[in-house]
Enzyme design. Sequence first.
Site, short mmCIF file in Angstrom:
data_model
loop_
_atom_site.label_atom_id
_atom_site.label_comp_id
_atom_site.label_asym_id
_atom_site.label_seq_id
_atom_site.Cartn_x
_atom_site.Cartn_y
_atom_site.Cartn_z
N CYS A 2 56.92 52.14 50.07
CA CYS A 2 55.70 52.68 51.05
C CYS A 2 55.72 54.03 52.05
O CYS A 2 56.83 54.04 53.21
CB CYS A 2 55.90 51.00 51.93
SG CYS A 2 55.00 51.10 53.58
N GLU A 102 48.56 52.76 48.95
CA GLU A 102 49.17 53.48 47.73
C GLU A 102 48.04 54.42 47.32
O GLU A 102 46.75 53.82 47.68
CB GLU A 102 49.63 51.96 46.78
CG GLU A 102 51.16 51.47 47.71
CD GLU A 102 52.50 51.92 47.14
OE1 GLU A 102 52.01 53.34 47.46
OE2 GLU A 102 53.32 52.04 48.47
#
Length: 233
Positions: A2, A102
């Site tokens: 992340c 992402e």
Amino acid sequence: MCGRYSLSKSKIQLEERFQAEMLGEFNPRYNIAPTQLVPVITSDSPKGFSFFYWGITPDFGKNKPVSQKFINAKAETVHEKISFKNSFLKRRCLVPADGFFEWKRLGKKTKIPYRFTLANEEAFAFAGIWEEYENEFGESNHTFLILTTESNSLVSEVHDRMPVILKKEDEKKWLDTYRSQEDLIKLLTPYQVDEMLSYTVSPLVNSVSNDSPSIIRKTSAPIDQFGNYTLFG
């Protein structure tokens, strides 16, 4: 992994959601990146928001600047790693968010940004750990990182890792200083796929200098990092 997330809720919304007080002002954030100062809720002060830097400086890295390398740790091994196990046992935190980003790779050069949120688009909390260090001026600074786990079936279409999103009822457990290591590890699982959604967003998210509502808007079609629309999202 992340490496970017959003927290587009207002101060009032965050205080109500987490039942914690935030001193000072807060402007919604749409593109949070490592090394930036952002709100967290710690096990030491569960009734208030603290502002920590994203990018932990481990025990062995005293007097070093905020780290861009240590922004995540694997939930499966965080309790075993020398650099993180003390923080896991003693210094845990909630990292408020309402989405994370992402990038899906298509071939060697093309990548498309996606945003992942809860289906109800409410705020939630990542599981985090934090550290304190003294900088070169003798000042005390605080840093944190986000724990990651294997991706659920939704996120795995884009990336093989995802941040640990805690269930709302598990947030107090994560901050509970009396919880056993075994109980804590049980909380670090992929979030339920049927309670999440994803969509493509603008490549504006690629630059940390961009931080506006347009970052989190859904695009009509997938757009790569060059601004080109693609059929393969």
